[in-house]
Scaffold this active site. Structure first.
Site, PDB file in Angstrom:
ATOM      1  N   LYS A  86      -9.358   9.751   0.262  1.00 31.24           N
ATOM      2  CA  LYS A  86      -9.642   8.318   0.433  1.00 31.24           C
ATOM      3  C   LYS A  86     -10.036   8.019   1.879  1.00 31.24           C
ATOM      4  O   LYS A  86     -10.872   7.158   2.137  1.00 31.24           O
ATOM      5  CB  LYS A  86      -8.402   7.490   0.063  1.00 31.24           C
ATOM      6  N   SER A 133      -1.093  12.932   1.121  1.00 29.03           N
ATOM      7  CA  SER A 133      -1.373  13.969   0.114  1.00 29.03           C
ATOM      8  C   SER A 133      -2.858  14.306   0.235  1.00 29.03           C
ATOM      9  O   SER A 133      -3.618  13.558   0.861  1.00 29.03           O
ATOM     10  CB  SER A 133      -1.089  13.452  -1.304  1.00 29.03           C
ATOM     11  N   TYR A 154      -4.943  13.977  -2.038  1.00 22.15           N
ATOM     12  CA  TYR A 154      -5.621  12.815  -2.645  1.00 22.15           C
ATOM     13  C   TYR A 154      -5.824  11.727  -1.593  1.00 22.15           C
ATOM     14  O   TYR A 154      -6.929  11.194  -1.432  1.00 22.15           O
ATOM     15  CB  TYR A 154      -4.795  12.268  -3.824  1.00 22.15           C
ATOM     16  N   HIS A 155      -4.759  11.375  -0.878  1.00 20.75           N
ATOM     17  CA  HIS A 155      -4.887  10.302   0.121  1.00 20.75           C
ATOM     18  C   HIS A 155      -5.884  10.692   1.217  1.00 20.75           C
ATOM     19  O   HIS A 155      -6.597   9.837   1.735  1.00 20.75           O
ATOM     20  CB  HIS A 155      -3.507   9.962   0.710  1.00 20.75           C
ATOM     21  N   THR A 169      -6.812   2.942  -0.561  1.00 20.39           N
ATOM     22  CA  THR A 169      -5.373   2.911  -0.835  1.00 20.39           C
ATOM     23  C   THR A 169      -4.590   2.605   0.427  1.00 20.39           C
ATOM     24  O   THR A 169      -4.991   2.999   1.535  1.00 20.39           O
ATOM     25  CB  THR A 169      -4.907   4.252  -1.436  1.00 20.39           C
TER      26      THR A 169
HETATM   27  P1  NAD Z   1      -7.410   6.131 -13.650  1.00 18.47           P
HETATM   28  O1  NAD Z   1      -7.233   7.598 -13.555  1.00 18.47           O
HETATM   29  O2  NAD Z   1      -6.689   5.399 -14.728  1.00 18.47           O
HETATM   30  O3  NAD Z   1      -8.958   5.755 -13.766  1.00 18.47           O
HETATM   31  C1  NAD Z   1      -9.961   6.388 -13.030  1.00 18.47           C
HETATM   32  C2  NAD Z   1     -11.158   6.563 -13.949  1.00 18.47           C
HETATM   33  O4  NAD Z   1     -12.225   7.154 -13.201  1.00 18.47           O
HETATM   34  C3  NAD Z   1     -10.871   7.497 -15.124  1.00 18.47           C
HETATM   35  O5  NAD Z   1     -11.176   6.860 -16.345  1.00 18.47           O
HETATM   36  C4  NAD Z   1     -11.754   8.709 -14.867  1.00 18.47           C
HETATM   37  O6  NAD Z   1     -12.238   9.307 -16.066  1.00 18.47           O
HETATM   38  C5  NAD Z   1     -12.864   8.122 -14.004  1.00 18.47           C
HETATM   39  N1  NAD Z   1     -13.509   9.119 -13.117  1.00 18.47           N
HETATM   40  C6  NAD Z   1     -12.904   9.948 -12.233  1.00 18.47           C
HETATM   41  N2  NAD Z   1     -13.804  10.708 -11.615  1.00 18.47           N
HETATM   42  C7  NAD Z   1     -15.026  10.344 -12.099  1.00 18.47           C
HETATM   43  C8  NAD Z   1     -16.345  10.783 -11.847  1.00 18.47           C
HETATM   44  N3  NAD Z   1     -16.607  11.772 -10.981  1.00 18.47           N
HETATM   45  N4  NAD Z   1     -17.371  10.186 -12.520  1.00 18.47           N
HETATM   46  C9  NAD Z   1     -17.116   9.188 -13.418  1.00 18.47           C
HETATM   47  N5  NAD Z   1     -15.871   8.745 -13.696  1.00 18.47           N
HETATM   48  C10 NAD Z   1     -14.831   9.325 -13.044  1.00 18.47           C
HETATM   49  O7  NAD Z   1      -7.030   5.521 -12.210  1.00 18.47           O
HETATM   50  P2  NAD Z   1      -6.623   4.022 -11.821  1.00 18.47           P
HETATM   51  O8  NAD Z   1      -5.155   3.954 -11.751  1.00 18.47           O
HETATM   52  O9  NAD Z   1      -7.362   3.067 -12.648  1.00 18.47           O
HETATM   53  O10 NAD Z   1      -7.185   3.962 -10.338  1.00 18.47           O
HETATM   54  C11 NAD Z   1      -8.495   3.506 -10.093  1.00 18.47           C
HETATM   55  C12 NAD Z   1      -8.789   3.509  -8.600  1.00 18.47           C
HETATM   56  O11 NAD Z   1      -7.876   2.646  -7.937  1.00 18.47           O
HETATM   57  C13 NAD Z   1      -8.669   4.873  -7.954  1.00 18.47           C
HETATM   58  O12 NAD Z   1      -9.714   5.049  -7.023  1.00 18.47           O
HETATM   59  C14 NAD Z   1      -7.350   4.812  -7.234  1.00 18.47           C
HETATM   60  O13 NAD Z   1      -7.370   5.623  -6.099  1.00 18.47           O
HETATM   61  C15 NAD Z   1      -7.234   3.354  -6.893  1.00 18.47           C
HETATM   62  N6  NAD Z   1      -5.832   2.904  -6.809  1.00 18.47           N
HETATM   63  C16 NAD Z   1      -5.019   2.959  -7.912  1.00 18.47           C
HETATM   64  C17 NAD Z   1      -3.707   2.524  -7.808  1.00 18.47           C
HETATM   65  C18 NAD Z   1      -2.735   2.561  -8.958  1.00 18.47           C
HETATM   66  O14 NAD Z   1      -1.550   2.242  -8.750  1.00 18.47           O
HETATM   67  N7  NAD Z   1      -3.155   2.900 -10.172  1.00 18.47           N
HETATM   68  C19 NAD Z   1      -3.237   2.047  -6.562  1.00 18.47           C
HETATM   69  C20 NAD Z   1      -4.101   2.024  -5.474  1.00 18.47           C
HETATM   70  C21 NAD Z   1      -5.409   2.457  -5.598  1.00 18.47           C
HETATM   71  N1  USQ Z   2       8.565   7.629  -6.309  1.00 22.79           N
HETATM   72  C1  USQ Z   2       9.873   7.738  -6.692  1.00 22.79           C
HETATM   73  N2  USQ Z   2      10.132   8.016  -7.989  1.00 22.79           N
HETATM   74  C2  USQ Z   2       9.165   8.159  -8.927  1.00 22.79           C
HETATM   75  C3  USQ Z   2       7.824   8.018  -8.536  1.00 22.79           C
HETATM   76  C4  USQ Z   2       7.556   7.766  -7.216  1.00 22.79           C
HETATM   77  O1  USQ Z   2      10.792   7.601  -5.877  1.00 22.79           O
HETATM   78  O2  USQ Z   2       9.487   8.417 -10.097  1.00 22.79           O
HETATM   79  C5  USQ Z   2       8.229   7.309  -4.909  1.00 22.79           C
HETATM   80  C6  USQ Z   2       7.322   8.320  -4.232  1.00 22.79           C
HETATM   81  O3  USQ Z   2       8.055   9.368  -3.645  1.00 22.79           O
HETATM   82  C7  USQ Z   2       6.588   7.446  -3.219  1.00 22.79           C
HETATM   83  C8  USQ Z   2       6.530   6.082  -3.888  1.00 22.79           C
HETATM   84  O4  USQ Z   2       7.509   6.088  -4.928  1.00 22.79           O
HETATM   85  O5  USQ Z   2       7.349   7.311  -2.060  1.00 22.79           O
HETATM   86  C9  USQ Z   2       5.194   5.770  -4.514  1.00 22.79           C
HETATM   87  O6  USQ Z   2       4.838   6.815  -5.403  1.00 22.79           O
HETATM   88  P1  USQ Z   2       3.916   6.523  -6.686  1.00 22.79           P
HETATM   89  O7  USQ Z   2       3.847   7.776  -7.485  1.00 22.79           O
HETATM   90  O8  USQ Z   2       4.335   5.279  -7.344  1.00 22.79           O
HETATM   91  O9  USQ Z   2       2.523   6.186  -5.984  1.00 22.79           O
HETATM   92  P2  USQ Z   2       1.569   7.091  -5.090  1.00 22.79           P
HETATM   93  O10 USQ Z   2       1.777   8.535  -5.288  1.00 22.79           O
HETATM   94  O11 USQ Z   2       1.645   6.577  -3.692  1.00 22.79           O
HETATM   95  O12 USQ Z   2       0.141   6.750  -5.716  1.00 22.79           O
HETATM   96  C10 USQ Z   2      -0.145   5.534  -6.408  1.00 22.79           C
HETATM   97  C11 USQ Z   2      -1.452   5.739  -7.148  1.00 22.79           C
HETATM   98  C12 USQ Z   2      -2.561   6.003  -6.119  1.00 22.79           C
HETATM   99  C13 USQ Z   2      -2.588   4.898  -5.088  1.00 22.79           C
HETATM  100  C14 USQ Z   2      -1.230   4.683  -4.440  1.00 22.79           C
HETATM  101  C15 USQ Z   2      -1.169   3.439  -3.574  1.00 22.79           C
HETATM  102  O13 USQ Z   2      -1.341   6.831  -8.054  1.00 22.79           O
HETATM  103  O14 USQ Z   2      -3.809   6.080  -6.794  1.00 22.79           O
HETATM  104  O15 USQ Z   2      -3.519   5.218  -4.095  1.00 22.79           O
HETATM  105  O16 USQ Z   2      -0.245   4.466  -5.482  1.00 22.79           O
HETATM  106  S1  USQ Z   2      -0.208   3.681  -2.129  1.00 22.79           S
HETATM  107  O17 USQ Z   2       1.105   4.193  -2.530  1.00 22.79           O
HETATM  108  O18 USQ Z   2      -0.081   2.400  -1.468  1.00 22.79           O
HETATM  109  O19 USQ Z   2      -0.908   4.653  -1.330  1.00 22.79           O
END
Ligand code: NAD
Ligand code: USQ
Length: 387
Positions: free
Chosen positions: A185, A179, A181-182, A144
């Site tokens: 990663k 966070s 979570y981050h 991320t």
């Molecule tokens: P999501 O929650 O929709 O999908 C993740 C999937 O992984 C789920 O279906 C869940 O059941 C599965 N999973 C989680 N833990 C598991 C485990 N231990 N074994 C098997 N399956 C498991 O999430 P997403 O939005 O599709 O994100 C996918 C990836 O991309 C994540 O690693 C996330 O960090 C990364 N990412 C997402 C975004 C975003 O905006 N959605 C942005 C940047 C990075």
């Molecule tokens: N934000 C708002 N209003 C909202 C939601 C979010 O102002 O209703 C702000 C947050 O405070 C933050 C930014 O928007 O500053 C991004 O938040 P987000 O919830 O859209 O995204 P984030 O929490 O960063 O996480 C998402 C995905 C995560 C991925 C990440 C990419 O859930 O899996 O890793 O985006 S990044 O942001 O580049 O790290």
């Protein structure tokens, strides 16, 4: 190529699995379905009515004639993962299978531990499975952009060359995750880099920005193939949330001043980036890092764009600047590089009025499913979730 998509039932994973299958790859979908369970425990749901995974896979076969191998299980269980690797023998593993919500990881101690154990142990297990069962396999791991935080200098792609006391080296770019979570990663990145160095594995870390949109060509083939679209305060992300808020007439939830700037990309570019990454694998021993986003926006910019697009569709939308539940900079420098995927041939779908219209129309189509109680943020970085 034989590609195992881990997390293949999720938002990015489902779209990617279908796209890769359509391009002619032999695709395995692995997922524990834990994300569906987390939604249930929080009482939240995707805007779109997603079908059970078995039904999704059957319908894909009916529509395209293509078979997807389905493996339902948890990658933190090594015996399960090992059995999948022996059976499927992947040439590339695309790893989306993690707990991916920053707010979820900040709810309480239990969720912070769950997030880090799930993500770090799952990734470590994959590294061992590759080393012991298919060492040539290329790991494409979703990282991320949030690993870098918001430093007051330009963000490079994974590495930075530094001169210090007259000496010079190229080192991993400093991490300032926002966070628990981050942080998970960042730990994954360290473990993957280490495994590449000591075992000669090949890996690509895709530091992805925030993904928006829902329709990809393949998920649009049939209603049963529809992708999830999260809008709740825990799993919903900025632009997707704003469009759904606009569709139900809820004021747009900008946190704090709204100057938070992030990298963003269309889900149609996510699937293409994965295709590009697996088409030219990393060399053995190499830990590549690509920044996977196409444009930078502040949260306020996005809210203003959604407000404007909504108005042209006759929707009246206000913007609310809420007290920020997170601890983050609200006005800051942010300039991240993203040339490596472009050099491989990515042709971005930039955010356009047409995309905003289509996302707003999509949100309007399903707006009766919105639970307005799930829109406002309930997780504070300082206090967790109120009981
Ligand atoms: P999501 O929650 O929709 O999908 C993740 C999937 O992984 C789920 O279906 C869940 O059941 C599965 N999973 C989680 N833990 C598991 C485990 N231990 N074994 C098997 N399956 C498991 O999430 P997403 O939005 O599709 O994100 C996918 C990836 O991309 C994540 O690693 C996330 O960090 C990364 N990412 C997402 C975004 C975003 O905006 N959605 C942005 C940047 C990075
Ligand atoms: N934000 C708002 N209003 C909202 C939601 C979010 O102002 O209703 C702000 C947050 O405070 C933050 C930014 O928007 O500053 C991004 O938040 P987000 O919830 O859209 O995204 P984030 O929490 O960063 O996480 C998402 C995905 C995560 C991925 C990440 C990419 O859930 O899996 O890793 O985006 S990044 O942001 O580049 O790290």
């Amino acid at each position: 190529m034989k590609v195992l998509v881990i997390g293949g039932d999720g938002y990015c994973g489902w779209a990617t699995a279908l796209y890769l299958a359509k391009q002619g790859h032999e695709v395995g979908v692995l997922d524990s379905l834990i994300r569906r369970h987390w939604d249930l425990t929080l009482g939240v749901d995707t805007l779109t009515p997603i079908a059970p995974i078995h039904k999704r896979v059957e319908r894909w076969k009916a529509v395209t004639g293509q078979h997807l191998d389905l493996f339902v299980g948890d990658i933190t269980n090594y015996e399960f993962l090992e059995a999948v690797f022996r059976q499927f023998e992947p040439q590339a593993v695309v790893h989306f299978g993690e707990q991916r919500s920053a707010p979820f990881s900040m709810i309480d101690r239990e969720r912070a531990v769950l997030t880090q154990v799930n993500n770090v142990v799952g990734t470590l297990n994959i590294l061992y499975a590759i080393r012991d069962l298919c060492p040539e396999c290329h790991l494409v791991k979703l990282g991320t952009m949030g690993e870098y935080g918001t430093p007051n200098i330009d963000i490079e792609e994974g590495y930075i060359t530094i001169e210090h006391n007259g000496r010079k080296d190229t080192l991993p770019y400093p991490k300032q995750p926002g966070s628990f979570y981050h942080v998970s990663k960042c730990q994954d990145s360290l473990n993957i880099h280490f495994a590449c160095r000591i075992w000669g594995l090949r890996a690509t870390d895709l530091n992805q920005g925030v993904v928006y949109g829902v329709l990809t060509e393949e998920t649009g083939f049939d209603e049963i193939l529809i992708n999830r679209l999260d809008y709740d305060g825990v799993f919903g992300t900025a632009l997707n949330r704003f469009c759904i808020q606009a569709a139900v007439g809820h004021p747009l939830t900008v946190y704090g001043k709204g100057g938070q700037t992030r990298g963003f990309l269309d889900i149609r570019d996510t699937v293409r980036c994965i295709e590009l990454a697996i088409a030219t694998p990393a060399e053995p021993g190499k830990f590549r890092v690509f920044n996977q986003f196409t444009e930078l926006f502040s949260v306020e910019d996005l809210a203003l764009m959604v407000q404007k697009a909504s108005q042209t569709m006759g929707l009246k939308v206000d913007i609310n600047y809420l007290d920020n539940p997170r601890v983050e900079l609200e006005q800051h420098y942010f300039n991240a590089k993203n040339t490596k995927l472009l050099d491989l041939g990515l042709q971005p779908h930039y955010l356009s009025d047409a995309l905003l219209d289509s996302l707003l129309n999509f949100a309007i189509k399903y707006r009766d499913r919105v639970d307005a109680n799930q829109i406002l943020p309930k997780v504070s970085w300082k206090r967790g979730m109120a009981k």
